[in-house]
Design an enzyme around this catalytic site. Sequence first.
Site, short mmCIF file in Angstrom:
data_model
loop_
_atom_site.label_atom_id
_atom_site.label_comp_id
_atom_site.label_asym_id
_atom_site.label_seq_id
_atom_site.Cartn_x
_atom_site.Cartn_y
_atom_site.Cartn_z
N ARG A 118 0.86 -1.19 0.00
CA ARG A 118 0.00 0.00 0.00
C ARG A 118 0.90 1.25 0.00
NH1 ARG A 118 -4.90 -2.29 1.85
NH2 ARG A 118 -6.01 -1.07 0.33
N GLN A 123 -0.52 2.66 -6.03
CA GLN A 123 -1.95 2.94 -5.89
C GLN A 123 -2.76 2.55 -7.13
OE1 GLN A 123 -2.42 6.98 -4.57
NE2 GLN A 123 -2.44 6.37 -2.43
N ASP A 126 -3.83 -1.15 -7.18
CA ASP A 126 -4.38 -1.67 -5.93
C ASP A 126 -5.82 -2.18 -6.09
OD1 ASP A 126 -5.09 -2.17 -3.34
OD2 ASP A 126 -4.14 -0.38 -2.53
N SER A 129 -8.15 -1.72 -3.00
CA SER A 129 -8.80 -0.40 -2.86
C SER A 129 -9.96 -0.25 -3.82
CB SER A 129 -7.79 0.72 -3.14
OG SER A 129 -6.88 0.80 -2.10
N TYR A 224 -1.84 -0.66 7.68
CA TYR A 224 -2.91 -1.48 8.22
C TYR A 224 -3.08 -1.24 9.72
CZ TYR A 224 -3.07 -4.02 3.85
OH TYR A 224 -3.22 -4.34 2.52
#
Length: 362
Positions: A118, A123, A126, A129, A224
């Site tokens: 992450r 991004q 991902d 997400s 996380y």
Amino acid sequence: MKIGLLKETNDARVAIIPDFVKQLTKDNEVLVEPDAGRSSFFYDKDFEEAGAKVADRKTILGSVDLLITIHPIQKEELALMQKGCIYVSSFQPFADDTIAATLASYGITALSLDMIPRITIAQAMDVLSSMASIAGYKAVLKAAEYLPRYFPMLTTAAGSIPPSKVLILGAGVAGLQAIATAKRLGAMVEAFDTRLAAKEEVQSLGAKFVEVEGAQDDKSAGGYAVEQTEEYKQKQKELIHERISKADVVITTAQLRGKRAPLLITKEMVEDMRAGSVIVDLAASSGGNCELTKNNEIVIHNNITIIGNSELAAEMPMHASQLYSKNTQNFMNIFVKEGKAAFDFENPIIKSSCIVYEGEVK
Ligand code: NAD
């Protein structure tokens, strides 16, 4: 390279869509299983127009150099794959500690999309997400569907309707999208999370942040959340109990990577909720945030509806497939070049996502 795309067995999404196939077929051959994208409204003819060939599942499994799926295929099918084949999927090695060894025993190279770090540069790759965001949006729509009340405040000739109160537990990707969606529908929204970084994000969406002091926030956990102390859990429990008894809708998204989801809502709390209220538990597949959640079921307890579903992204298959495909494209662009695959283990994205390399567990 020969690249294969399969029809998911229990999911309306497809891992890549014709747009990406068009790019791939410039340097590669792409084989697609019949009806692979039908449930997400991408048809065989669209894949063929993008340059792919439609082929049966066995042919694809036995002949491709690179395979892509959303959910990992069954063991029996892994045995059909060529040794040395590259397989891209979401293997969830944190939840299944035997999967890497199983994949290695077939001599393949496995890249796990859920293991992409992450970090900012990753991004655009991902999938967690993209899918969590859809799930957060859908969770609010599901709650609205089951709620016997309006979400927005209304002033009508027949009287005034107060806005619904929505409580979001866990303000990560799914939670933030749930907040934005519930706000757009006119509800009063409050949210809470153990990560302090979430406070500003919640407030910037116009929701109230419910704060429990003393949360453990570990920067080394890669963004996380981490397990909390018993003292914190007790304080959190009391506050949730108080907020929940006033909420019409509760959306729970709290997860701990590789562990059971934290239990945030007890049976006793549910019994203190107002009749007709709805809970949507997006953590259902990892044990659920509510004690009464049953994964993939709708439970009614004491006139409260509890929806346990962690796969809500699959209920919006067209956009889910489009985003999944774009994430996969951005990911594959780092190791597939001019029809060949090459892995640079200095790259943190490859280092983290490649769980098996040429039959060796990494
Ligand atoms: P997640 O699905 O692992 O968990 C959902 C949320 O639940 C998280 O916000 C977590 O803090 C929260 N939570 C866990 N235990 C809780 C508890 N006991 N009580 C209340 N809340 C609890 O999280 P996610 O949505 O995947 O996001 C994880 C992190 O990764 C976030 O910091 C997010 O901003 C970050 N992120 C970074 C990138 C990137 O830079 N590429 C992409 C996506 C997410």
